[in-house]
Motif scaffolding. Sequence first.
Motif, PDB file in Angstrom:
ATOM      1  N   GLU A 199      56.642 -16.122   6.038  1.00  0.00           N
ATOM      2  CA  GLU A 199      57.046 -17.355   5.716  1.00  0.00           C
ATOM      3  C   GLU A 199      56.445 -18.564   6.153  1.00  0.00           C
ATOM      4  OE1 GLU A 199      59.612 -18.472   3.690  1.00  0.00           O
ATOM      5  OE2 GLU A 199      60.053 -16.331   3.263  1.00  0.00           O
ATOM      6  N   PHE A 200      55.601 -18.449   7.332  1.00  0.00           N
ATOM      7  CA  PHE A 200      54.916 -19.527   7.793  1.00  0.00           C
ATOM      8  C   PHE A 200      55.672 -20.779   8.001  1.00  0.00           C
ATOM      9  CE2 PHE A 200      51.775 -16.339   6.560  1.00  0.00           C
ATOM     10  CZ  PHE A 200      51.017 -16.358   7.638  1.00  0.00           C
ATOM     11  N   CYS A 201      56.997 -20.761   8.657  1.00  0.00           N
ATOM     12  CA  CYS A 201      57.668 -21.909   8.994  1.00  0.00           C
ATOM     13  C   CYS A 201      56.519 -22.703   9.897  1.00  0.00           C
ATOM     14  CB  CYS A 201      59.040 -21.883   9.668  1.00  0.00           C
ATOM     15  SG  CYS A 201      60.034 -20.583   8.496  1.00  0.00           S
ATOM     16  N   THR A 202      56.527 -24.182   9.636  1.00  0.00           N
ATOM     17  CA  THR A 202      55.259 -24.881  10.403  1.00  0.00           C
ATOM     18  C   THR A 202      55.358 -24.719  11.827  1.00  0.00           C
ATOM     19  OG1 THR A 202      56.290 -26.484   9.895  1.00  0.00           O
ATOM     20  CG2 THR A 202      54.559 -26.240   8.353  1.00  0.00           C
ATOM     21  N   TYR A 203      56.482 -24.237  12.418  1.00  0.00           N
ATOM     22  CA  TYR A 203      56.710 -24.412  14.078  1.00  0.00           C
ATOM     23  C   TYR A 203      56.390 -23.034  14.627  1.00  0.00           C
ATOM     24  CZ  TYR A 203      61.196 -22.878  12.101  1.00  0.00           C
ATOM     25  OH  TYR A 203      61.940 -22.240  11.733  1.00  0.00           O
ATOM     26  N   CYS A 204      56.322 -21.895  13.739  1.00  0.00           N
ATOM     27  CA  CYS A 204      56.750 -20.532  14.283  1.00  0.00           C
ATOM     28  C   CYS A 204      55.319 -19.774  14.361  1.00  0.00           C
ATOM     29  CB  CYS A 204      57.719 -20.017  13.617  1.00  0.00           C
ATOM     30  SG  CYS A 204      58.139 -18.326  14.011  1.00  0.00           S
ATOM     31  N   ILE A 205      55.432 -18.817  15.357  1.00  0.00           N
ATOM     32  CA  ILE A 205      54.294 -18.257  15.835  1.00  0.00           C
ATOM     33  C   ILE A 205      54.321 -16.753  14.997  1.00  0.00           C
ATOM     34  CG2 ILE A 205      54.934 -17.205  17.886  1.00  0.00           C
ATOM     35  CD1 ILE A 205      51.853 -18.690  18.386  1.00  0.00           C
TER      36      ILE A 205
HETATM   37 FE1  SF4 Z   1      59.510 -16.289   9.954  1.00  0.00          FE
HETATM   38 FE2  SF4 Z   1      59.342 -17.791  12.037  1.00  0.00          FE
HETATM   39 FE3  SF4 Z   1      60.222 -18.762   9.705  1.00  0.00          FE
HETATM   40 FE4  SF4 Z   1      61.788 -16.931  10.938  1.00  0.00          FE
HETATM   41  S1  SF4 Z   1      61.288 -18.883  11.587  1.00  0.00           S
HETATM   42  S2  SF4 Z   1      61.261 -17.048   8.774  1.00  0.00           S
HETATM   43  S3  SF4 Z   1      60.144 -15.633  11.775  1.00  0.00           S
HETATM   44  S4  SF4 Z   1      58.143 -18.079  10.213  1.00  0.00           S
END
Ligand code: SF4
Length: 479
Positions: A199-205
């Motif tokens: 997904e690469f949510c922009t805050y997430c590692i």
């Molecule tokens: Fe993936 Fe992090 Fe977004 Fe959850 S929050 S969907 S783990 S990128």
Amino acid sequence: MNKEKLEISIPSFLAAKKRNNDKIERIDYKIEDKYKDLGLGKTYAIFTYGCQGNVLDSENMAGILEEAGYRLAEDKYNADVVILNTCAIRENAEDRIWGVLGQLKGRKQLNPNMVIAISGCMPQEEGATKKLEESYKFVDIILGTHNRHHLLKLIYNVYEKKMRVVEVLSGQGNIVENVPIVRNYKHKAFVNIMFGCDEFCTYCIVPYTRGRERSRAKEDILAEVNELVKEGYKEITLLGQNVNAYGKDLGNDYTFGDLLRDIDKTGIERVRFTSPHPRDMDENAISAMAECKSVMPHLHFPVQSGNDRVLKIMNRKYTREEYLYKIKRLKEEIPGISITTDIIVGYPGETREEFNDTLTLVEEAGFEGAFTFIYSKREGTPAAKMEDPISDSEKHKWFDELKKAVDKGYLRGTERFVGEVVEVLVDGESKSDLGMMSGYSKHNKLTHFKSNDKSLIGKIVKVKVKEAKSWFMIGDLVE
Ligand code: SF4
Ligand code: SAM
């Protein structure tokens, strides 16, 4: 101990982001003969931080170590092998880990044969690995999330070659089946159904640390669940960073909803899952939740923000309206469902007005609980480069307001059961109250009831709720 490194493979965010399209390898774990007695007469301890995925990884590492003869240490700080299974999601999780490492340093000076290993998401971060290499030289093994199954090889190398081992693989990861396991409970179990996140949510590692989204074969999952049913397990929690994206990578039409239906047929009494992505919560999954008796009427459904602009810059790929529509559908199909969520406060550039949208969403969605987080900058993620003009004190003020709104939901969520009889899967004696036993109701409410009968552990009992508090309910056993 000679501190030269035996193997070096440090993580690279660039490599992690550039997913290759190689076929995901399915590996069957098997202990090598030379490691079979590696731990005879020795003890181990594991410190676990972060998500349920880490809890399961630790159960697997315990299984790997026990198969090699290691036994659980009574004193965690005095074991022959100490593993810190780490989390990199937020800075304060990392700070706690540096603190424990500091304490272990002293212990290791007294017992130089102690082997200290760092596993999980932290070593998968470029910055943390450098810090570990340079400033924490007493750590013997640094291993990432992709190579947990190499644990015995890495320990063996430390024993044999008296060298430090760093093995942190970047990239897509693979699927390792048949890893031994020592489960924390005899009646409830975690089952991974997919790994990684795309997904690469922009805050997430996580997409960088856990690799490409990859689903286990349904046959392997169902075999594991059938085995758990045979062993008497009552509840399973299906795990995945984006659990309802299950199957998307397998290239057939079999989706998360289909898997829920097949799992329901195994005869397991209770099924939970975490964490689903709102975008992937489709009608098939919702109807499967409604139709399958085993699927519990609770959903942890992370929203992160109630404002469309913030959701967009977070790369969440849904709007407030779409999210609320899914909540409406869930409530229509599963009457009485309890919904909880994750929320981030103080995203870079978030305004007061935008935060207000999150507050109103908490009310509108009727959340019965939430994990709330102040945004924490993670180096290497796109959000780390965004302007962040809001002061820390302002963010803390918003956070406190949000907590108040969320706490109201917690109480509303327990009060609705006063006078009702709920079914509780008993976990054990209450941690806070002598003479009480505790467990979780179908709607995932912690429930205490008066009893000393330890034979109830692992059983589902009926409890009439007489009192509701924000975080738990109290009731009486119904014969
Ligand atoms: Fe993936 Fe992090 Fe977004 Fe959850 S929050 S969907 S783990 S990128
Ligand atoms: N995959 C799940 C999802 O998309 O909802 C959640 C996985 S993440 C391990 C758990 C939660 O940590 C997220 O839902 C988010 O609220 C929070 N989180 C992740 N990165 C964060 C950050 N940089 N700062 C603050 N909270 C963060």
